[in-house]
Design a protein around this motif. Structure first.
Motif, mmCIF file in Angstrom:
data_model
loop_
_atom_site.group_PDB
_atom_site.id
_atom_site.type_symbol
_atom_site.label_atom_id
_atom_site.label_comp_id
_atom_site.label_asym_id
_atom_site.label_seq_id
_atom_site.Cartn_x
_atom_site.Cartn_y
_atom_site.Cartn_z
ATOM 1 N N GLU A 168 93.605 86.763 16.977
ATOM 2 C CA GLU A 168 92.073 86.776 17.041
ATOM 3 C C GLU A 168 91.420 88.022 15.760
ATOM 4 N N CYS A 169 90.274 86.817 14.296
ATOM 5 C CA CYS A 169 90.134 87.604 13.874
ATOM 6 C C CYS A 169 89.444 88.463 13.543
ATOM 7 N N ASP A 170 88.982 89.396 15.035
ATOM 8 C CA ASP A 170 88.532 90.814 14.254
ATOM 9 C C ASP A 170 88.495 90.685 15.865
ATOM 10 N N THR A 171 87.464 92.196 15.781
ATOM 11 C CA THR A 171 86.595 92.615 17.448
ATOM 12 C C THR A 171 86.060 93.152 17.421
ATOM 13 N N THR A 172 85.233 92.955 18.179
ATOM 14 C CA THR A 172 83.707 94.267 18.332
ATOM 15 C C THR A 172 84.038 95.701 18.599
ATOM 16 N N GLY A 173 85.172 96.140 18.518
ATOM 17 C CA GLY A 173 85.490 97.218 18.774
ATOM 18 C C GLY A 173 84.877 97.599 20.222
ATOM 19 N N THR A 174 84.898 98.994 19.440
ATOM 20 C CA THR A 174 84.592 100.335 20.977
ATOM 21 C C THR A 174 83.358 100.543 21.444
ATOM 22 N N ALA A 175 83.241 101.072 21.796
ATOM 23 C CA ALA A 175 81.793 102.869 21.787
ATOM 24 C C ALA A 175 81.804 103.698 22.603
ATOM 25 N N THR A 176 80.937 104.797 22.558
ATOM 26 C CA THR A 176 80.745 105.284 23.700
ATOM 27 C C THR A 176 79.746 104.959 24.716
ATOM 28 N N GLY B 156 76.653 104.163 23.954
ATOM 29 C CA GLY B 156 77.036 103.865 22.519
ATOM 30 C C GLY B 156 76.575 103.199 21.180
ATOM 31 N N TYR B 157 77.523 104.599 21.197
ATOM 32 C CA TYR B 157 77.733 104.939 19.472
ATOM 33 C C TYR B 157 79.039 104.088 19.127
ATOM 34 N N PRO B 158 78.890 102.891 18.674
ATOM 35 C CA PRO B 158 79.468 101.844 18.372
ATOM 36 C C PRO B 158 80.991 102.576 17.050
ATOM 37 N N ALA C 166 84.272 111.794 27.525
ATOM 38 C CA ALA C 166 83.449 113.501 26.721
ATOM 39 C C ALA C 166 83.506 114.329 26.149
ATOM 40 N N ALA C 167 84.829 114.806 26.165
ATOM 41 C CA ALA C 167 84.614 115.459 24.546
ATOM 42 C C ALA C 167 85.359 115.047 23.846
ATOM 43 N N ASP C 168 85.958 114.222 23.018
ATOM 44 C CA ASP C 168 86.301 113.404 22.027
ATOM 45 C C ASP C 168 84.988 112.868 21.619
ATOM 46 N N GLU C 169 84.758 112.836 22.533
ATOM 47 C CA GLU C 169 83.018 111.815 22.363
ATOM 48 C C GLU C 169 81.799 113.084 21.380
#
Length: 306
Positions: A119-127, A130-132, A277-280
């Motif tokens: 695929e061309c790209d993706t939306t990525g993840t988030a915390t 909701g922090y993208p 949670a710790a990395d977030e």
């Protein structure tokens, strides 16, 4: 401002002759042979055999030369290193795009990455809050751009939130190639399971198929990745990922178009796991993101300076 002396000096008045001049001349003439004889004796017996005359000459020469901080300024090391990346080109690739989710058809379009289509790209993840990831990568990219520019580098971003979506992974690689980048870094954050913590750097594996040929960049990319991993850990205090890479923080992959299609040294950096949670807590801290940018910058500087 330079000063040029006159070609000739004006004639000076001739001093009158002193009545004592002739007797003094005679007296000096009588003294000179004795002085020369005394110097000869001193030269013969006064040297202690340990290079005294050479030492005295050396000392005299040293005393006449301007000392650092006294007559001549010492080399300014800070000034010399003020722009260590002058003439270097660095491409920063902020992963994903904040607007990708609005363009599913476009970002799901398949592109050729050499080994297969993806695929061309993706939306990525988030915390979980909701922090993208796309916002995170742009923030770190901006901080990194400023740090590298301060060191004299020419910096180019593959996207700056100024596109409707993407760019696609093949175009991201092409941007670095066309810029003839000395180094390229793609910034990401992972979306693994809770409990999986830490950062890792993804290195290109050897690929030679279709449009992909990474053979020339495998070794320099490995050096770039190792330098970034070292400096990133030092600056942020983060540990290498505990869930892949065997504790080295380094992972090799051959399924990423941004690496497969690159002709310049390039790595991906997963700065942490957004779903832990710790990395977030780290990834959502502006102060920590500044440390992350500093670590990446120092790794790039170290790589480019050899």
């Amino acid at each position: 401002m330079s000063y040029t002396a006159p070609e000739s000096e004006p004639p000076q008045p001739r001093p009158s002759r002193s009545p004592l001049r002739r007797p003094l001349t005679v007296a000096l003439a009588a003294l000179v042979p004795g002085a020369l004889l005394g110097w000869g004796v001193y030269a013969a017996v006064g040297d202690d055999g340990g290079g005294g005359r050479a030492d005295r000459a050396s000392a005299a020469s040293a005393s006449s030369a301007p000392a650092a901080g006294r007559g001549a300024a010492a080399p300014d090391e800070d000034a010399k290193d003020a722009a260590p990346l002058k003439g270097k080109v660095v491409v920063i690739d902020p992963g994903h795009n904040p607007e990708n989710f609005r363009h599913p058809d476009e970002i799901n379009r398949q592109v050729d990455i050499g080994t297969h289509h993806k695929e061309c790209d993706t939306t990525g993840t988030a915390t979980d809050a909701g922090y993208p990831e796309a916002d995170f990568t742009l923030d770190v990219a901006h901080r990194l751009r400023d740090l590298l520019a301060e060191r004299g580098a020419t910096v180019k971003l593959t996207q700056d939130g100024d596109r409707a979506y993407g760019p696609c992974v093949d175009e991201r690689a092409r941007i670095g190639n066309q810029a003839h980048a000395d180094a390229a870094v793609s910034i990401h954050a992972d979306g693994s399971a809770a409990g999986n913590r830490g950062f890792h750097v993804i290195l290109p594996g050897a690929v030679h198929r279709g449009a992909a040929d990474t053979r020339a960049i495998v070794a320099p990319s490995a050096r770039l990745g190792a330098r970034i991993a070292d400096r990133f850990a030092e600056r942020t205090g983060s540990a290498p990922a505990n869930y892949l890479g065997d504790g080295t923080g380094l992972v090799t992959r051959t399924d990423l178009g941004g690496l497969n299609l690159s002709t310049v040294p390039k790595v991906f950096l997963e700065c942490g796991n957004m779903r832990d949670a710790a990395d977030e807590a780290l990834l959502t801290s502006g102060a920590w993101r500044q440390k992350a940018a500093q670590g990446i910058s120092e790794g790039i500087v170290s790589f480019l300076r050899g």
